[in-house]
Motif scaffolding. Structure first.
Motif, PDB file in Angstrom:
ATOM      1  N   TRP A   1       0.730  -1.295   0.088  1.00 45.89           N
ATOM      2  CA  TRP A   1       0.147   0.188   0.063  1.00 45.89           C
ATOM      3  C   TRP A   1       0.982   1.313   0.168  1.00 45.89           C
ATOM      4  N   VAL A   2       1.778   1.339   0.869  1.00 46.53           N
ATOM      5  CA  VAL A   2       2.799   2.394   0.824  1.00 46.53           C
ATOM      6  C   VAL A   2       3.434   2.792  -0.592  1.00 46.53           C
ATOM      7  N   ALA A   3       3.728   1.788  -1.151  1.00 44.99           N
ATOM      8  CA  ALA A   3       4.605   2.061  -2.465  1.00 44.99           C
ATOM      9  C   ALA A   3       3.273   2.238  -3.603  1.00 44.99           C
ATOM     10  N   GLN A   4       2.069   1.958  -3.610  1.00 45.04           N
ATOM     11  CA  GLN A   4       1.258   2.458  -4.472  1.00 45.04           C
ATOM     12  C   GLN A   4       0.806   3.928  -4.166  1.00 45.04           C
ATOM     13  N   GLU A   5       0.537   4.225  -2.605  1.00 47.59           N
ATOM     14  CA  GLU A   5       0.303   5.243  -2.300  1.00 47.59           C
ATOM     15  C   GLU A   5       1.470   6.467  -2.788  1.00 47.59           C
ATOM     16  N   ALA A   6       2.796   6.115  -2.350  1.00 48.55           N
ATOM     17  CA  ALA A   6       3.919   7.062  -2.919  1.00 48.55           C
ATOM     18  C   ALA A   6       3.891   7.393  -4.276  1.00 48.55           C
TER      19      ALA A   6
END
Length: 449
Positions: free
Chosen positions: A104-109
């Motif tokens: 999720w962090v990678a996609q949100e970034a």
């Protein structure tokens, strides 16, 4: 301890307690599966040897951070004597985070600044940056983009010049390279699958591009982009305009500055007011009028219908130049001498990379929105922008796995035969062309990139 429903939908765990505070949920849990064997010697004779509580971050829920307190068991192997903790399912091997949170962090970034994502999760910006870097490395390794028939080579200045690879036919961004050196371009072209299908390469007049293409794609036709050629003619007009400004009064100087776009605009596109302003400058400054007329004549070169016709027009245009006008167009004449064959190739292959200039504007706008981003981050945001990947699904094909048709059916009358046991539908990957430029424009305009 009594368990409560698994509100987190996290398989492999039993929730034992949930506490909600102002900005976070604190969830206590334990694993639901027993340990089967020692991970070192694989013996099944193990006994409990203590416990510890591990604090793990999970996906935000209801706008609040989520902290998991996992009751982790420690064991000792009776056979090898070594101690170990149980493996925690769905927890990232490198960080005290669940695997789904890392994803999720990678996609949100991709969509938001790192500092905002870090605030939502309750971690540092550096952690978000590292997760994003690792994700980009995986995406790069798995990325498969269709090799274009018409390949575009351009550049963009992000801290320093970078090479931009595009698919001219599909109008997509294929890649952005770390620099535009010959070795970098050659290395990239050498690793392109099916590079023999590249028939035309359109580029600006940067010699390392030409040398790299000649070395790796000797069969491809090089076309100097029309946009870059005519831009040199406009530069000649700008050069004369700037020279004239030094002898003008402040009021005249401001007028000439605001009217510069009239001088660069094609005469056929001027309205009545613009035609009047242009005639005023031309009458007052004959050299400016002469250079402007030479620019217009040079643009007409690209209305030629054949390569030979264009060559004749250029010869007549060059012969008409004299004095200061010839000096102003010195760069154009030099470019023609050095790149004549590639410039004329446009009339055999009328392809242009002009749309890439809109891409350059997009990249610069993205850079402004994300001040402080590194080149790697900005590149990733352009290549993997959500919903901007242009691809075409491929239809699955029917394949035979073992016995031939003759083994299962007579060779006559096979039309309309039923599927046999050995027939399988083979899944095929989608055809990916890169990042669609129109979608990127929309994402920039709506502020969602």
């Amino acid at each position: 301890m009594k368990s409560i429903p698994n509100l987190l939908n996290l398989p492999g765990y039993v929730i034992t307690d949930v506490r909600e505070i102002d900005d976070a949920y604190h969830v206590s849990a334990k694993t639901s599966d027993g340990l089967a064997a020692c991970p070192h010697c694989h013996a099944v004779h193990i006994v409990g040897f203590g416990r510890r509580t591990q604090w793990i971050k999970d996906l935000p829920m209801h706008g609040k951070r989520v902290a998991l307190y996992l009751d982790t068991r420690r064991f000792r192997c009776k056979v090898c004597g070594r101690t170990f903790y149980e493996t925690l399912p769905a927890v990232d091997a490198k960080r005290l985070m669940t695997e789904r949170l890392v994803t999720w962090v990678a996609q949100e970034a991709l969509r938001r600044p790192f500092v905002h994502v870090a605030e939502d999760v309750g971690t540092s910006e550096g952690t978000v940056r590292q997760i994003f870097k690792e994700a980009v490395a995986r995406w790069d390794e798995d990325r498969r983009v269709e090799t274009p028939k018409w390949l575009g080579l351009d550049e963009i200045h992000l801290i320093r010049p970078r090479a931009v690879i595009t698919n001219v036919q599909e109008r997509t961004l294929v890649d952005i390279l770390v620099n535009r050196n010959k070795d970098t371009i050659m290395r990239y072209l050498c690793h392109m699958p099916n590079r023999d299908r590249i028939a035309v390469v359109t580029m600006d007049m940067w010699r390392p591009y030409k040398e790299a293409v000649r070395a790796v794609l000797p069969h491809a036709t090089i076309v100097v982009d029309k946009f870059h050629v005519v831009k040199m003619a406009n530069a000649a007009v700008e050069q004369v305009r700037k020279q004239l400004r030094t002898a003008l009064s402040p009021a005249q100087r401001r007028g000439l500055m605001h009217d510069r776009f009239i001088l660069l605009k094609r005469e056929a596109e001027l309205n009545e007011r613009e035609e009047l302003l242009l005639s005023t400058w031309v009458q007052n400054y004959p050299i400016l009028g002469a250079v402007h007329q030479a620019k217009e004549a040079f643009f007409d070169l690209y209305t030629a219908t054949t390569r030979a016709h264009a060559e004749q027009r250029f010869a007549a245009w060059e012969q008409a130049l004299s004095g200061q006008t010839r000096v102003a167009f010195g760069d154009v004449l030099t470019a023609w001498r050095n790149w004549q064959q590639e410039i004329l190739a446009y009339f055999d292959h009328p392809v242009t990379n002009a749309y890439t200039e809109s891409l350059n504007s997009l990249i610069r706008a993205t850079d402004r929105m994300g001040r402080g981003y590194s080149f790697e981050v900005l590149r990733a945001k352009m290549l993997w922008a959500e919903g901007a990947i242009k691809k075409v699904p491929r239809r699955p094909k029917l394949t035979r796995q073992s016995r031939t048709l003759a083994d299962r059916w007579p060779p006559v009358g096979n039309v309309g035969r039923p599927l046999l046991d050995d027939d399988l539908w083979e899944a095929t990957a989608d055809t990916v062309y890169g990042t669609d430029l129109r979608t990127l424009v929309h994402r920039i305009d709506t502020g969602t990139l």
